[in-house]
Design an enzyme around this catalytic site. Sequence first.
Site, PDB file in Angstrom:
ATOM      1  N   ALA A  65      31.067   2.852 -48.129  1.00  0.00           N
ATOM      2  CA  ALA A  65      31.005   1.528 -47.284  1.00  0.00           C
ATOM      3  C   ALA A  65      32.427   1.262 -47.024  1.00  0.00           C
ATOM      4  O   ALA A  65      33.328   1.525 -47.728  1.00  0.00           O
ATOM      5  CB  ALA A  65      30.121   0.788 -48.177  1.00  0.00           C
ATOM      6  N   GLY A 109      28.429   4.496 -50.638  1.00  0.00           N
ATOM      7  CA  GLY A 109      27.390   4.328 -49.270  1.00  0.00           C
ATOM      8  C   GLY A 109      26.966   5.884 -48.706  1.00  0.00           C
ATOM      9  O   GLY A 109      25.973   6.018 -48.407  1.00  0.00           O
ATOM     10  N   GLU A 112      24.894   7.634 -51.144  1.00  0.00           N
ATOM     11  CA  GLU A 112      23.474   6.910 -50.776  1.00  0.00           C
ATOM     12  C   GLU A 112      22.638   7.187 -49.404  1.00  0.00           C
ATOM     13  O   GLU A 112      21.790   7.372 -49.472  1.00  0.00           O
ATOM     14  CB  GLU A 112      23.613   5.367 -51.192  1.00  0.00           C
ATOM     15  CG  GLU A 112      24.129   5.140 -52.464  1.00  0.00           C
ATOM     16  CD  GLU A 112      24.879   3.747 -52.376  1.00  0.00           C
ATOM     17  OE1 GLU A 112      24.388   2.904 -53.472  1.00  0.00           O
ATOM     18  OE2 GLU A 112      25.746   3.449 -51.932  1.00  0.00           O
TER      19      GLU A 112
END
Length: 258
Positions: A65, A109, A112
């Site tokens: 992220a 992220g 994920e």
Amino acid sequence: MAYETLIVDVEDHVCVIKLNRPEALNALNKQLLEELAEALEDSQKNDKVRCIVLTGSEKAFAAGADIKMMQEKSFSEVFLEDMFTSESERIGRIRKPIIAAVSGYALGGGCELAMMCDFIICSDTAKFGQPEINLGVSAGLGGTQRLTRYVGKSKAMEMNLTGRLMEADEAERCGLVSRVVPVKKLLDEALSAALKISEKSMLTTMAVKEMVNRAHEMPLAEGLRFERRIFHSLFSTEDQKEGMAAFSEKRDAQFRDK
């Protein structure tokens, strides 16, 4: 539509979505996640699309992220805006199969996001990890939950507590990825799998996706009951009649999604 952080191409019933923030190694910011959710929803509505491939660059699927986006935020800000929730829930509602084609870094992220897809094909250069602990925070898009379900408690705990990266061969051994291929063949292999899926009945592929996902969400007895009911219900479709007739007649099935 035109996207600033994605490259989207539809060909042969497959939508290829490429994350396109090369200056930030495809780090996930709000704009990218919103555009990705929108592109996936457009693919869901597009009758020409029967399977989706999500990929990044050879260097990075997504390196995490965007820290610059998060650095100055307070608890009240991230809590009130419910950071990442809307976009991840929109992605999770996509019913068509999504293949992640991962090369290079899939961290935080990015790891994920890959796990949100239905399965992962990775290159031999792929590296997976949840290094948020190094920033004084935790995973927030499934890194403690999906990763634990995929690789088991011990490995997930180690990766989340130490920030250790997992190489491609280990990811395949522990079931995080379906298979590892040479980096130059990654997209071709992902497209080949997507084309095979696109030849099947869309009714059945959507049903199978839901059935497998339920395996993580309910006890075995309930999961088996759910599986049987969906299996039974597929006998009400024209595609079941066509598929079994084609098998008996030794020809390719011509599914009509009915």
